[in-house]
Design a protein around this motif. Structure first.
Motif, PDB file in Angstrom:
ATOM      1  N   THR A  72       0.902  -1.233  -0.022  1.00 16.72           N
ATOM      2  CA  THR A  72       0.043  -0.062  -0.135  1.00 16.72           C
ATOM      3  C   THR A  72       0.831   1.247  -0.029  1.00 16.72           C
ATOM      4  N   VAL A  73       2.082   1.255   0.170  1.00 15.72           N
ATOM      5  CA  VAL A  73       3.024   2.435   0.042  1.00 15.72           C
ATOM      6  C   VAL A  73       2.740   3.167  -1.459  1.00 15.72           C
ATOM      7  N   GLY A  74       2.350   4.315  -1.104  1.00  9.32           N
ATOM      8  CA  GLY A  74       2.400   5.161  -2.282  1.00  9.32           C
ATOM      9  C   GLY A  74       0.885   5.095  -2.831  1.00  9.32           C
ATOM     10  N   ALA A  75      -0.025   4.320  -2.253  1.00  3.33           N
ATOM     11  CA  ALA A  75      -1.150   4.325  -2.893  1.00  3.33           C
ATOM     12  C   ALA A  75      -2.107   5.736  -2.982  1.00  3.33           C
ATOM     13  N   GLY A  76      -1.856   6.758  -1.674  1.00  6.85           N
ATOM     14  CA  GLY A  76      -2.402   7.999  -1.473  1.00  6.85           C
ATOM     15  C   GLY A  76      -1.883   8.815  -2.613  1.00  6.85           C
ATOM     16  N   CYS A  93       0.827  -4.470  -7.109  1.00  5.85           N
ATOM     17  CA  CYS A  93       2.139  -4.391  -7.513  1.00  5.85           C
ATOM     18  C   CYS A  93       2.823  -4.850  -6.243  1.00  5.85           C
ATOM     19  N   PRO A  94       4.166  -5.622  -6.604  1.00  3.59           N
ATOM     20  CA  PRO A  94       5.121  -5.561  -5.482  1.00  3.59           C
ATOM     21  C   PRO A  94       5.925  -4.301  -5.192  1.00  3.59           C
ATOM     22  N   ALA A  95       6.331  -4.081  -3.957  1.00  6.82           N
ATOM     23  CA  ALA A  95       7.072  -2.713  -3.597  1.00  6.82           C
ATOM     24  C   ALA A  95       8.073  -2.362  -4.488  1.00  6.82           C
ATOM     25  N   GLY A  96       8.077  -1.097  -4.915  1.00 12.08           N
ATOM     26  CA  GLY A  96       8.998  -0.566  -5.931  1.00 12.08           C
ATOM     27  C   GLY A  96       8.431  -0.495  -7.290  1.00 12.08           C
ATOM     28  N   GLU A  97       7.372  -1.340  -7.483  1.00 14.84           N
ATOM     29  CA  GLU A  97       6.788  -1.354  -9.126  1.00 14.84           C
ATOM     30  C   GLU A  97       5.656  -0.743  -9.172  1.00 14.84           C
ATOM     31  N   LEU A  98       5.514   0.073 -10.152  1.00 14.51           N
ATOM     32  CA  LEU A  98       4.438   0.897 -10.662  1.00 14.51           C
ATOM     33  C   LEU A  98       3.211   0.130 -11.388  1.00 14.51           C
ATOM     34  N   ALA A  99       2.031   0.381 -11.401  1.00 16.00           N
ATOM     35  CA  ALA A  99       1.056  -0.336 -12.006  1.00 16.00           C
ATOM     36  C   ALA A  99       1.159   0.057 -13.537  1.00 16.00           C
ATOM     37  N   SER A 100       1.033  -0.874 -14.417  1.00 19.08           N
ATOM     38  CA  SER A 100       1.194  -0.614 -15.971  1.00 19.08           C
ATOM     39  C   SER A 100      -0.074   0.087 -16.284  1.00 19.08           C
ATOM     40  N   ARG A 101       0.083   1.000 -17.271  1.00 17.78           N
ATOM     41  CA  ARG A 101      -0.997   1.776 -17.866  1.00 17.78           C
ATOM     42  C   ARG A 101      -2.209   0.971 -18.157  1.00 17.78           C
TER      43      ARG A 101
END
Length: 159
Positions: A98-102, A136-144
């Motif tokens: 959940t890191v970075g979700a907000g 996504c795992p930590a450190g990865e961004l969701a793809s478009r």
């Protein structure tokens, strides 16, 4: 968060913290300041009513937009000046991080506002981005493509 001037053709949209400082991460676009678990235990319908009232009151006091994330329960967007209010649930997903979700939620809302999308789309895109991101795992961004696919699964309803 307060999205002032979002539909004003003359003034560029700007994000303002409820306290008024520009360029600062708006306090109510996540739950860093008021975690939902600090709200007294109530039946789910009672909690929804309280959160809706609080968002509407903040919008009334600021004259701006309020975007409220409810984590796995979705979110809502209100603007008392225009009489706009909508909400959405999000699909149940496997949460990996959940890191970075907000931050992702706020960034997507900002991009939607800047791109001229309608307010209901601000909510859909912000929730889709945050929901795709938590898978996504930590450190990865969701793809478009995963964000777009998630957006197709999110229905926004007027309040």
């Amino acid at each position: 968060c307060n999205l002032e001037g979002a539909h004003d053709a003359v003034t560029a949209p700007r994000l303002v913290e409820p306290g008024g400082r520009e360029g600062h991460n708006p306090a109510l676009c996540g739950d860093a300041r008021v975690p939902l678990d600090t709200i007294p235990p109530l039946p789910l319908d009672g909690r929804k009513v309280i959160l809706r009232r609080a968002a509407r009151e903040l919008s009334r006091q600021t004259g701006g937009w309020v975007l409220l994330s409810r984590d796995a329960r979705g979110g809502l967007l209100v603007n008392e000046t225009s009489g706009f209010a909508c909400q959405s649930a999000v699909p149940r997903v496997r949460v990996r991080n959940t890191v970075g979700a907000g931050d992702a939620l706020l960034a997507a809302a900002t991009l939607a506002v800047a791109g001229g999308a309608e307010p209901a789309e601000w909510l859909r895109r912000s929730l889709a981005t945050a929901t795709a991101g938590v898978q996504c795992p930590a450190g990865e961004l969701a793809s478009r493509s995963s964000v777009v696919a998630m957006g197709r699964r999110i229905a926004v309803e007027a309040l």
